[in-house]
Design a protein around this motif. Structure first.
Motif, PDB file in Angstrom:
ATOM      1  N   GLY A  84       0.808  -1.222   0.000  1.00 23.10           N
ATOM      2  CA  GLY A  84       0.000   0.000   0.000  1.00 23.10           C
ATOM      3  C   GLY A  84       0.837   1.266   0.000  1.00 23.10           C
ATOM      4  O   GLY A  84       0.332   2.353  -0.332  1.00 23.10           O
ATOM      5  N   GLN A  85       2.106   1.138   0.369  1.00 25.75           N
ATOM      6  CA  GLN A  85       3.001   2.295   0.401  1.00 25.75           C
ATOM      7  C   GLN A  85       3.589   2.608  -0.976  1.00 25.75           C
ATOM      8  O   GLN A  85       4.126   3.694  -1.201  1.00 25.75           O
ATOM      9  N   ILE A  86       3.489   1.626  -1.901  1.00 27.82           N
ATOM     10  CA  ILE A  86       4.116   1.775  -3.214  1.00 27.82           C
ATOM     11  C   ILE A  86       3.106   2.259  -4.247  1.00 27.82           C
ATOM     12  O   ILE A  86       2.013   1.705  -4.372  1.00 27.82           O
ATOM     13  N   VAL A  87       3.486   3.300  -4.957  1.00 31.12           N
ATOM     14  CA  VAL A  87       2.620   3.817  -6.019  1.00 31.12           C
ATOM     15  C   VAL A  87       3.423   3.909  -7.309  1.00 31.12           C
ATOM     16  O   VAL A  87       4.635   4.156  -7.291  1.00 31.12           O
ATOM     17  N   ASP A  88       2.759   3.690  -8.445  1.00 32.81           N
ATOM     18  CA  ASP A  88       3.402   3.828  -9.749  1.00 32.81           C
ATOM     19  C   ASP A  88       3.403   5.297 -10.156  1.00 32.81           C
ATOM     20  O   ASP A  88       2.343   5.934 -10.219  1.00 32.81           O
ATOM     21  N   VAL A  89       4.580   5.818 -10.421  1.00 32.37           N
ATOM     22  CA  VAL A  89       4.701   7.227 -10.809  1.00 32.37           C
ATOM     23  C   VAL A  89       5.418   7.315 -12.158  1.00 32.37           C
ATOM     24  O   VAL A  89       6.553   6.844 -12.285  1.00 32.37           O
ATOM     25  N   PRO A  90       4.778   7.899 -13.175  1.00 28.36           N
ATOM     26  CA  PRO A  90       5.454   8.081 -14.465  1.00 28.36           C
ATOM     27  C   PRO A  90       6.424   9.264 -14.388  1.00 28.36           C
ATOM     28  O   PRO A  90       6.058  10.348 -13.923  1.00 28.36           O
ATOM     29  N   ILE A  91       7.658   9.032 -14.822  1.00 29.81           N
ATOM     30  CA  ILE A  91       8.669  10.081 -14.825  1.00 29.81           C
ATOM     31  C   ILE A  91       9.019  10.401 -16.280  1.00 29.81           C
ATOM     32  O   ILE A  91       9.361   9.497 -17.048  1.00 29.81           O
ATOM     33  N   PRO A  92       8.944  11.660 -16.701  1.00 25.84           N
ATOM     34  CA  PRO A  92       9.264  12.013 -18.092  1.00 25.84           C
ATOM     35  C   PRO A  92      10.692  11.612 -18.477  1.00 25.84           C
ATOM     36  O   PRO A  92      11.556  11.449 -17.612  1.00 25.84           O
ATOM     37  N   HIS A  93      10.920  11.465 -19.754  1.00 25.32           N
ATOM     38  CA  HIS A  93      12.265  11.186 -20.238  1.00 25.32           C
ATOM     39  C   HIS A  93      13.205  12.340 -19.883  1.00 25.32           C
ATOM     40  O   HIS A  93      12.784  13.485 -19.712  1.00 25.32           O
ATOM     41  N   LYS A  94      14.485  12.035 -19.817  1.00 27.51           N
ATOM     42  CA  LYS A  94      15.473  13.054 -19.445  1.00 27.51           C
ATOM     43  C   LYS A  94      15.604  14.155 -20.495  1.00 27.51           C
ATOM     44  O   LYS A  94      15.997  15.281 -20.172  1.00 27.51           O
ATOM     45  N   VAL A  95      15.260  13.840 -21.744  1.00 27.97           N
ATOM     46  CA  VAL A  95      15.288  14.885 -22.778  1.00 27.97           C
ATOM     47  C   VAL A  95      14.227  15.938 -22.502  1.00 27.97           C
ATOM     48  O   VAL A  95      14.320  17.073 -22.997  1.00 27.97           O
ATOM     49  N   ILE A  96      13.222  15.580 -21.720  1.00 32.29           N
ATOM     50  CA  ILE A  96      12.172  16.524 -21.313  1.00 32.29           C
ATOM     51  C   ILE A  96      12.550  17.187 -19.988  1.00 32.29           C
ATOM     52  O   ILE A  96      12.422  18.403 -19.823  1.00 32.29           O
ATOM     53  N   LEU A  97      13.040  16.380 -19.049  1.00 31.03           N
ATOM     54  CA  LEU A  97      13.361  16.875 -17.717  1.00 31.03           C
ATOM     55  C   LEU A  97      14.539  17.856 -17.723  1.00 31.03           C
ATOM     56  O   LEU A  97      14.520  18.871 -17.018  1.00 31.03           O
ATOM     57  N   TYR A 132      25.451  14.407 -24.890  1.00 34.15           N
ATOM     58  CA  TYR A 132      25.466  13.586 -26.102  1.00 34.15           C
ATOM     59  C   TYR A 132      25.878  14.371 -27.357  1.00 34.15           C
ATOM     60  O   TYR A 132      25.772  13.868 -28.477  1.00 34.15           O
ATOM     61  N   GLY A 133      26.372  15.592 -27.138  1.00 30.39           N
ATOM     62  CA  GLY A 133      26.960  16.350 -28.235  1.00 30.39           C
ATOM     63  C   GLY A 133      25.995  16.769 -29.321  1.00 30.39           C
ATOM     64  O   GLY A 133      26.345  16.735 -30.516  1.00 30.39           O
ATOM     65  N   VAL A 134      24.774  17.133 -28.942  1.00 30.07           N
ATOM     66  CA  VAL A 134      23.785  17.604 -29.917  1.00 30.07           C
ATOM     67  C   VAL A 134      23.222  18.941 -29.430  1.00 30.07           C
ATOM     68  O   VAL A 134      23.513  19.385 -28.312  1.00 30.07           O
ATOM     69  N   THR A 135      22.406  19.566 -30.247  1.00 24.21           N
ATOM     70  CA  THR A 135      21.752  20.804 -29.831  1.00 24.21           C
ATOM     71  C   THR A 135      20.439  20.481 -29.134  1.00 24.21           C
ATOM     72  O   THR A 135      19.860  19.406 -29.325  1.00 24.21           O
ATOM     73  N   VAL A 136      19.984  21.428 -28.340  1.00 24.01           N
ATOM     74  CA  VAL A 136      18.689  21.255 -27.660  1.00 24.01           C
ATOM     75  C   VAL A 136      17.589  21.110 -28.701  1.00 24.01           C
ATOM     76  O   VAL A 136      16.650  20.316 -28.528  1.00 24.01           O
ATOM     77  N   GLU A 137      17.718  21.832 -29.786  1.00 17.00           N
ATOM     78  CA  GLU A 137      16.727  21.769 -30.861  1.00 17.00           C
ATOM     79  C   GLU A 137      16.642  20.353 -31.437  1.00 17.00           C
ATOM     80  O   GLU A 137      15.563  19.859 -31.787  1.00 17.00           O
ATOM     81  N   ALA A 138      17.800  19.686 -31.523  1.00 10.70           N
ATOM     82  CA  ALA A 138      17.843  18.341 -32.107  1.00 10.70           C
ATOM     83  C   ALA A 138      17.153  17.301 -31.230  1.00 10.70           C
ATOM     84  O   ALA A 138      16.844  16.194 -31.694  1.00 10.70           O
ATOM     85  N   LEU A 139      16.923  17.622 -29.970  1.00 14.20           N
ATOM     86  CA  LEU A 139      16.276  16.679 -29.057  1.00 14.20           C
ATOM     87  C   LEU A 139      14.753  16.653 -29.200  1.00 14.20           C
ATOM     88  O   LEU A 139      14.111  15.715 -28.752  1.00 14.20           O
ATOM     89  N   LYS A 140      14.211  17.667 -29.816  1.00 13.19           N
ATOM     90  CA  LYS A 140      12.759  17.759 -29.927  1.00 13.19           C
ATOM     91  C   LYS A 140      12.180  16.587 -30.719  1.00 13.19           C
ATOM     92  O   LYS A 140      12.658  16.253 -31.798  1.00 13.19           O
ATOM     93  N   GLY A 141      11.174  15.957 -30.129  1.00 14.81           N
ATOM     94  CA  GLY A 141      10.523  14.831 -30.782  1.00 14.81           C
ATOM     95  C   GLY A 141      11.262  13.516 -30.626  1.00 14.81           C
ATOM     96  O   GLY A 141      10.827  12.488 -31.160  1.00 14.81           O
ATOM     97  N   ARG A 142      12.377  13.538 -29.905  1.00  9.98           N
ATOM     98  CA  ARG A 142      13.158  12.316 -29.713  1.00  9.98           C
ATOM     99  C   ARG A 142      12.993  11.792 -28.293  1.00  9.98           C
ATOM    100  O   ARG A 142      12.706  12.542 -27.352  1.00  9.98           O
ATOM    101  N   THR A 143      13.188  10.493 -28.135  1.00 14.45           N
ATOM    102  CA  THR A 143      13.102   9.852 -26.820  1.00 14.45           C
ATOM    103  C   THR A 143      14.498   9.667 -26.248  1.00 14.45           C
ATOM    104  O   THR A 143      15.497   9.851 -26.955  1.00 14.45           O
ATOM    105  N   ASP A 144      14.576   9.275 -24.986  1.00 23.36           N
ATOM    106  CA  ASP A 144      15.882   8.979 -24.386  1.00 23.36           C
ATOM    107  C   ASP A 144      16.578   7.859 -25.153  1.00 23.36           C
ATOM    108  O   ASP A 144      17.797   7.890 -25.359  1.00 23.36           O
TER     109      ASP A 144
END
Length: 277
Positions: free
Chosen positions: A65-78, A87-99
């Motif tokens: 009862g103490q454990i709950v499922d919590v969705p955490i956004p990908h690090k490219v969002i966080l 990872y040697g890319v631009t912030v713009e290049a991360l848009k629409g991409r997943t971890d």
């Protein structure tokens, strides 16, 4: 310098540290929640969160009862700035991409899928890791294979293998618990464990979740073993000292016993001489 952003889980504040791959507790940034303990999905990480403990721990003994499922956004969002820098890319290049898109090198993955085995350098010599044999094979085919066997030990954190290694002979050396000196040319070698040596091989071997495993243990382009002289390791320095002290005590005991035996022998000889005629 590490770039940190804030994130809150059920009223508890964390810092998103991409370099350490963790959500660090704001109140105590030395502890927190590791992304490696979360399950990766295409849209988020799934965290089994203990409402009574805001940091990683063993949830097996916790009231469900103490454990709950919590969705955490990908690090490219966080923390897109830190991810872009790492990872040697631009912030713009991360848009629409997943971890997964950012963290997993697709070229290396395709090479592994097509049969290219992982390689690791040990003291300047290249070895190929064959997960089926569980052995390191010399790339130049000179010398024998290094078997991950009885003389190879899993580290306490289970993330590395360690073994005694002679780089000149290119062979694993048997660990002698009674050693009283440091063997010339022998080092402690430290290499990744199976999951880090060949994550794709472990996926096939154990049927692991592909993306979850590769995000946590990406295929490495190059790996190098860490070699340390035994004389620099506390464990071996203490072992040699202990064995030398034991040997000295043993030698003294033998010397004393020999001396006592000689004295006894002399006394017996005197008694056996008898009276002169």
């Amino acid at each position: 310098m590490t770039l940190l952003t804030d994130y809150e889980i059920l009223g508890v504040s964390y810092l998103v540290d991409v370099d350490r791959d963790m959500l660090l507790l704001v109140e105590d940034p030395e502890i927190g929640l590791s992304f490696k303990n979360m399950h990766y999905t295409d849209t988020h990480y799934l965290l089994k969160y203990n409402r009574l403990s805001p940091v990683d721990g063993d949830n097996s003994k916790v009231n469900p009862g103490q454990i709950v499922d919590v969705p955490i956004p990908h690090k490219v969002i966080l923390n897109p700035v830190a991810m872009a820098r790492k990872y040697g890319v631009t912030v713009e290049a991360l848009k629409g991409r997943t971890d997964y898109d950012v963290m997993v090198d697709q070229d290396l993955l395709n090479q592994r899928i097509n049969g290219k085995l992982p390689e690791i350098s040990i003291a300047g010599s290249d070895f190929i890791y064959d997960i089926k044999l569980n052995a390191l094979l010399p790339k130049d085919k000179i010398g024998g294979n290094l078997m991950i066997g009885p003389d190879v030990y899993l580290s306490e954190d289970e993330m590395h293998y360690t073994f005694l290694y002679n780089p000149v002979k290119r062979e694993i050396v048997h660990y002698d618990r009674n050693m009283v000196e440091f063997s010339a040319g022998v080092f402690m070698a430290k290499i990744p464990n199976q999951l880090r040596l060949d994550p794709y091989g472990m996926i096939e071997k154990l049927g692991l979740h592909v993306k979850d495993t590769l995000v946590k243990f990406p295929i490495q382009k190059s790996m190098t073993a860490q070699l340390t002289p035994l004389s620099e390791l506390y464990f071996f320095k203490a072992l040699v000292l202990k064995n030398r002290e034991r040997l000295i005590v043993s030698d003294k005991w033998i010397s004393n016993r020999t001396s006592e035996k000689n004295k006894t022998t002399k006394k017996v000889k005197k008694k056996n001489k008898g009276n002169r005629l």
